[in-house]
Write a protein that holds these residues in place. Structure first.
Motif, PDB file in Angstrom:
ATOM      1  N   LYS A  68      34.674  28.864 113.532  1.00 24.98           N
ATOM      2  CA  LYS A  68      35.291  29.748 114.530  1.00 24.98           C
ATOM      3  C   LYS A  68      34.767  31.188 114.432  1.00 24.98           C
ATOM      4  CE  LYS A  68      39.684  27.165 114.493  1.00 24.98           C
ATOM      5  NZ  LYS A  68      39.644  26.705 115.889  1.00 24.98           N
ATOM      6  N   HIS A  69      35.082  31.953 115.477  1.00 27.00           N
ATOM      7  CA  HIS A  69      34.861  33.389 115.501  1.00 27.00           C
ATOM      8  C   HIS A  69      33.383  33.798 115.568  1.00 27.00           C
ATOM      9  CE1 HIS A  69      39.078  33.337 114.582  1.00 27.00           C
ATOM     10  NE2 HIS A  69      38.890  32.869 113.349  1.00 27.00           N
ATOM     11  N   THR A  70      32.516  32.910 116.023  1.00 26.81           N
ATOM     12  CA  THR A  70      31.094  33.299 116.152  1.00 26.81           C
ATOM     13  C   THR A  70      30.691  33.414 117.618  1.00 26.81           C
ATOM     14  OG1 THR A  70      30.283  31.015 116.146  1.00 26.81           O
ATOM     15  CG2 THR A  70      30.515  32.111 114.012  1.00 26.81           C
ATOM     16  N   GLY A  71      31.508  32.875 118.509  1.00 29.81           N
ATOM     17  CA  GLY A  71      31.155  32.880 119.926  1.00 29.81           C
ATOM     18  C   GLY A  71      30.233  31.739 120.306  1.00 29.81           C
ATOM     19  N   ASN A  72      29.818  30.949 119.343  1.00 28.33           N
ATOM     20  CA  ASN A  72      28.933  29.805 119.600  1.00 28.33           C
ATOM     21  C   ASN A  72      29.723  28.500 119.588  1.00 28.33           C
ATOM     22  OD1 ASN A  72      26.441  31.324 119.638  1.00 28.33           O
ATOM     23  ND2 ASN A  72      26.696  31.533 117.402  1.00 28.33           N
ATOM     24  N   ALA A  73      29.139  27.495 120.161  1.00 27.69           N
ATOM     25  CA  ALA A  73      29.736  26.168 120.079  1.00 27.69           C
ATOM     26  C   ALA A  73      29.697  25.700 118.629  1.00 27.69           C
ATOM     27  CB  ALA A  73      28.985  25.192 120.974  1.00 27.69           C
ATOM     28  N   ARG A  74      30.728  24.984 118.210  1.00 30.00           N
ATOM     29  CA  ARG A  74      30.799  24.530 116.818  1.00 30.00           C
ATOM     30  C   ARG A  74      29.673  23.545 116.522  1.00 30.00           C
ATOM     31  NH1 ARG A  74      36.573  21.435 117.813  1.00 30.00           N
ATOM     32  NH2 ARG A  74      35.829  20.029 119.441  1.00 30.00           N
ATOM     33  N   GLN A  75      29.093  23.685 115.329  1.00 31.94           N
ATOM     34  CA  GLN A  75      27.985  22.837 114.915  1.00 31.94           C
ATOM     35  C   GLN A  75      28.240  22.341 113.498  1.00 31.94           C
ATOM     36  OE1 GLN A  75      25.498  22.061 116.991  1.00 31.94           O
ATOM     37  NE2 GLN A  75      26.166  23.450 118.610  1.00 31.94           N
ATOM     38  N   GLY A  76      28.002  21.047 113.286  1.00 31.76           N
ATOM     39  CA  GLY A  76      28.230  20.489 111.961  1.00 31.76           C
ATOM     40  C   GLY A  76      26.963  20.362 111.146  1.00 31.76           C
ATOM     41  N   SER A  77      25.806  20.223 111.838  1.00 31.10           N
ATOM     42  CA  SER A  77      24.550  20.026 111.122  1.00 31.10           C
ATOM     43  C   SER A  77      23.381  20.417 112.023  1.00 31.10           C
ATOM     44  CB  SER A  77      24.399  18.560 110.698  1.00 31.10           C
ATOM     45  OG  SER A  77      23.103  18.310 110.196  1.00 31.10           O
TER      46      SER A  77
END
Length: 210
Positions: A68-77
């Protein structure tokens, strides 16, 4: 009956002979030829190509950035498919069979159509059975092709014996190809600019396609 030239190893026309009627058709079947060539090409594919899934690509164990809190879509790898260098989704794996079935009647029709097409284009000749060499001689075959104005064309020789000296002489010529009568295909006939068939091989082809 269609007549074609009978050649000797000097490139001279010995006589005009009638081609075996079992190798000719009244109407050329373009679709049959297309299907036969496609099937042969498909059958030659090995099916050994392979891509890596995201679980097989090295690296990517660490989460690239915070959830969270980066403004980007969540990424796992960074090895997920949407990343450059990531795994491939639904990519090819070894073991795929590309074989296509062509019925025997269609296959024969395609072969006969290809032969008929070459005859109508005056691109098919016969080679007399008396054409023998005591030892391999590429020069003899080259001079023969030059005499017939076939020097710069893709020439297919269909012979009765795949181990004789004539066969060995043809193998060294860049644009010439040699096949035994029981190995030649519709694709081989279509690919060549000129087809030269040995007399005895022509008889056997006629029996096989009766």
């Amino acid at each position: 009956m269609e007549k074609v030239k009978l050649l000797n190893l000097k490139g001279e026309t010995v006589k005009q002979v009638e081609l075996n009627e079992n190798l000719l058709v009244d109407k050329i079947a373009k679709q049959a030829m297309f299907d036969a060539v496609i099937a042969e090409n498909a059958g030659n594919r090995q099916g050994t190509h392979s891509t890596l899934t995201k679980g097989e690509v090295r690296g990517g164990g660490k989460k690239p950035f915070a959830q969270k809190h980066t403004g980007n879509a969540r990424q796992g790898s960074i090895r997920n498919p949407q990343w450059v260098g990531g795994g491939v989704v639904f990519g090819p794996k070894p073991g795929r069979n590309y074989t296509k079935k062509v019925n025997a009647k269609v296959s024969k029709l395609a072969f006969k159509s290809a032969i008929t097409l070459k005859v109508k284009d005056a691109s098919l000749c016969l080679l007399e059975d008396a054409a023998k060499l005591t030892k391999p001689s590429t020069k003899t075959i080259v001079e023969m092709l030059e005499k017939c104005d076939f020097a710069n064309k893709k020439v297919l020789f269909v012979l009765n014996d795949s181990t004789d000296n004539v066969t060995k002489s043809i193998r060294n010529i860049e644009k010439a190809c040699v096949k035994a009568y029981n190995q030649v295909s519709t694709k081989d006939i279509m690919h060549a600019n000129v087809v030269i068939i040995q007399e005895s091989a022509c008889e056997k082809l006629g029996k096989a396609n009766a």
